[in-house]
Design a protein around this motif. Structure first.
Motif, PDB file in Angstrom:
ATOM      1  N   UNK A 196      60.783  28.530  31.802  1.00  0.00           N
ATOM      2  CA  UNK A 196      60.671  27.681  32.984  1.00  0.00           C
ATOM      3  C   UNK A 196      59.445  26.781  32.944  1.00  0.00           C
ATOM      4  N   UNK A 197      58.435  27.175  32.180  1.00  0.00           N
ATOM      5  CA  UNK A 197      57.224  26.367  32.056  1.00  0.00           C
ATOM      6  C   UNK A 197      57.315  25.380  30.887  1.00  0.00           C
ATOM      7  N   UNK A 219      58.580  46.379  27.287  1.00  0.00           N
ATOM      8  CA  UNK A 219      59.603  45.378  26.999  1.00  0.00           C
ATOM      9  C   UNK A 219      60.126  44.684  28.251  1.00  0.00           C
ATOM     10  N   UNK A 220      60.237  45.420  29.350  1.00  0.00           N
ATOM     11  CA  UNK A 220      60.771  44.813  30.575  1.00  0.00           C
ATOM     12  C   UNK A 220      59.848  43.699  31.057  1.00  0.00           C
ATOM     13  N   UNK A 221      58.537  43.939  31.059  1.00  0.00           N
ATOM     14  CA  UNK A 221      57.584  42.896  31.428  1.00  0.00           C
ATOM     15  C   UNK A 221      57.668  41.725  30.452  1.00  0.00           C
ATOM     16  N   UNK A 222      57.874  42.025  29.183  1.00  0.00           N
ATOM     17  CA  UNK A 222      57.939  40.972  28.180  1.00  0.00           C
ATOM     18  C   UNK A 222      59.139  40.062  28.409  1.00  0.00           C
ATOM     19  N   UNK A 223      60.270  40.608  28.824  1.00  0.00           N
ATOM     20  CA  UNK A 223      61.449  39.791  29.097  1.00  0.00           C
ATOM     21  C   UNK A 223      61.173  38.841  30.263  1.00  0.00           C
ATOM     22  N   UNK A 224      60.441  39.332  31.278  1.00  0.00           N
ATOM     23  CA  UNK A 224      60.027  38.448  32.365  1.00  0.00           C
ATOM     24  C   UNK A 224      59.137  37.339  31.864  1.00  0.00           C
ATOM     25  N   UNK A 225      58.255  37.647  30.910  1.00  0.00           N
ATOM     26  CA  UNK A 225      57.368  36.637  30.334  1.00  0.00           C
ATOM     27  C   UNK A 225      58.164  35.584  29.573  1.00  0.00           C
ATOM     28  N   UNK A 226      59.230  35.993  28.883  1.00  0.00           N
ATOM     29  CA  UNK A 226      60.086  35.035  28.176  1.00  0.00           C
ATOM     30  C   UNK A 226      60.718  34.053  29.153  1.00  0.00           C
ATOM     31  N   UNK A 227      61.151  34.562  30.306  1.00  0.00           N
ATOM     32  CA  UNK A 227      61.747  33.683  31.319  1.00  0.00           C
ATOM     33  C   UNK A 227      60.716  32.710  31.877  1.00  0.00           C
ATOM     34  N   UNK A 228      59.485  33.195  32.080  1.00  0.00           N
ATOM     35  CA  UNK A 228      58.424  32.321  32.581  1.00  0.00           C
ATOM     36  C   UNK A 228      58.129  31.216  31.575  1.00  0.00           C
ATOM     37  N   UNK A 229      58.079  31.567  30.297  1.00  0.00           N
ATOM     38  CA  UNK A 229      57.815  30.572  29.264  1.00  0.00           C
ATOM     39  C   UNK A 229      58.901  29.501  29.263  1.00  0.00           C
ATOM     40  N   UNK A 243      56.045  36.770  37.021  1.00  0.00           N
ATOM     41  CA  UNK A 243      54.915  36.334  37.857  1.00  0.00           C
ATOM     42  C   UNK A 243      53.589  36.464  37.110  1.00  0.00           C
ATOM     43  N   UNK A 244      53.422  37.556  36.385  1.00  0.00           N
ATOM     44  CA  UNK A 244      52.171  37.769  35.655  1.00  0.00           C
ATOM     45  C   UNK A 244      51.958  36.726  34.568  1.00  0.00           C
ATOM     46  N   UNK A 245      53.020  36.438  33.814  1.00  0.00           N
ATOM     47  CA  UNK A 245      52.905  35.436  32.762  1.00  0.00           C
ATOM     48  C   UNK A 245      52.635  34.055  33.347  1.00  0.00           C
ATOM     49  N   UNK A 246      53.308  33.724  34.452  1.00  0.00           N
ATOM     50  CA  UNK A 246      53.092  32.430  35.096  1.00  0.00           C
ATOM     51  C   UNK A 246      51.645  32.285  35.543  1.00  0.00           C
ATOM     52  N   UNK A 247      51.092  33.365  36.116  1.00  0.00           N
ATOM     53  CA  UNK A 247      49.702  33.319  36.592  1.00  0.00           C
ATOM     54  C   UNK A 247      48.724  33.186  35.432  1.00  0.00           C
ATOM     55  N   UNK A 248      48.938  33.943  34.350  1.00  0.00           N
ATOM     56  CA  UNK A 248      48.023  33.886  33.209  1.00  0.00           C
ATOM     57  C   UNK A 248      48.035  32.504  32.551  1.00  0.00           C
ATOM     58  N   UNK A 249      49.212  31.922  32.400  1.00  0.00           N
ATOM     59  CA  UNK A 249      49.311  30.625  31.738  1.00  0.00           C
ATOM     60  C   UNK A 249      48.770  29.504  32.622  1.00  0.00           C
ATOM     61  N   UNK A 250      48.802  29.725  33.946  1.00  0.00           N
ATOM     62  CA  UNK A 250      48.181  28.749  34.845  1.00  0.00           C
ATOM     63  C   UNK A 250      46.660  28.877  34.784  1.00  0.00           C
ATOM     64  N   UNK A 251      46.175  30.119  34.679  1.00  0.00           N
ATOM     65  CA  UNK A 251      44.736  30.357  34.606  1.00  0.00           C
ATOM     66  C   UNK A 251      44.150  29.820  33.304  1.00  0.00           C
TER      67      UNK A 251
END
Length: 335
Positions: free
Chosen positions: A257-258, A245-255, A225-233
């Motif tokens: 999907x985007x 690392x756990x947050x980073x793995x979520x960011x990889x998934x966001x990337x 969610x954080x990565x999706x919001x930052x890349x939208x902003x």
């Protein structure tokens, strides 16, 4: 019927000594003469006597239990830290009793629980509760970057240099040509130190940083969610630094999907160098905060305290190392 197990009284009778002298031998007391010690040891061997470790420890005024207080079992940093603790304390016969204050639903306060267990020492992996200030406490080591109260200045502390870790990431990304950076922040003491140093270093090197607001839980969902919001902003962001690392793995998934290819379109960096980051499928560039060594050094300090070491409180800060894998690359020329 099973044969009766020999008791300490049987050993005393066979050796021709008192029960209290057998107890002294079991405690390896220097007060016992060689002849009496040899007689007791021979009786123990002949009878096959196995002393009760719990009883022996209590007789010696200790339990050989160390209480470990943490604040998030889902944070993989604690796995390696606890492994390090065990490496230092296990050979000495110490057992670890771990309580996660985020999930513990017992009515008794975890600190009071440890004190009632008469633990020989405590390792605190969270901001120290107020109950840890005062007299009658066992030796305490605080692990990780924490908010230690002024009246808790007597605690030993071991952590990696989180500020330097944040600076390492900023330098790495800027050296790769990235100038528009995003940061997935965490609200812990370590997270705040990493964020402040990362932002300051990146800006001093001419880069722009956008960070998530508020306190993010440690989960891949929060990272997503954080990565999706930052890349939208700011769609122009070419690199993301996650507080762990756990947050980073979520960011990889966001990337994914985007439609942002990692690392061609977006570089991603984590922190902690957990087993998750090292997995071949992930191959995450991250900061090794030496979590195993933090645990091992903490255990060694605690062991010295429990054995009566009286040196001034130690503040150990270990230098982190950047581990470069496959999620970071030079920025594209058209970014």
């Amino acid at each position: 019927m099973a044969a009766r197990r020999p008791t300490i009284y049987d050993v005393a009778k066979a050796a021709g000594v008192s029960k209290s002298l057998v107890s002294l031998v079991l405690q390896d007391s220097p007060k016992v003469g060689d002849e009496s010690r040899r007689a007791v040891q021979e009786a123990i061997a002949a009878l096959g006597y196995r002393p009760s470790r719990a009883a022996a420890n209590l007789a010696a005024g200790r339990t050989r239990v160390v209480g470990v207080l943490i604040d998030d079992f889902t944070n993989l940093w604690f796995v390696d830290m606890v492994r390090g603790l065990h490496a230092a304390l296990g050979p000495g016969g110490y057992r670890l009793s771990v309580v996660d204050i985020a999930t513990d639903d017992q009515a008794e306060d975890p600190v009071e629980q440890f004190l009632s267990m008469r633990v020989d020492g405590m390792v605190v992996g969270t901001d120290p509760p107020r109950a840890l200030v005062g007299d009658g406490l066992p030796p305490i080591v605080v692990v990780g970057t924490r908010e230690v109260p002024a009246d808790g200045a007597g605690f030993d502390a071991v952590a990696n240099d989180d500020a330097e870790g944040g600076r390492l990431v900023a330098r790495h990304l800027v050296e790769l040509g990235h100038r528009r950076l995003g940061h997935l922040a965490a609200g812990s003491g370590a997270g705040r130190a990493r964020r402040a140093a990362f932002e300051a270093e990146a800006r001093s090197l001419g880069a722009r940083v956008v960070s998530t607001a508020g306190v993010m839980p440690v989960s891949d969902e929060a990272g997503y969610d954080g990565a999706t919001a930052l890349l939208a902003e700011d769609p122009g962001i070419t690199a993301l630094f996650a507080a762990n690392d756990v947050l980073a793995v979520g960011a990889l998934a966001a990337a994914r999907d985007l439609g942002r290819d990692v690392p061609a379109d977006l570089s991603v960096v984590g922190y902690d160098d957990t087993s998750l980051a090292a997995a071949r499928l992930v191959g995450l560039t991250t900061v090794d905060d030496l979590s195993f060594e933090v645990g091992r050094r903490s255990g060694a300090l605690l062991l010295d305290r429990m054995r009566g070491g009286a040196a001034a409180p130690s503040r150990v800060r270990l230098p982190p190392e950047l581990t470069v894998r496959g999620t970071t690359a030079p920025v594209r020329g058209d970014s």
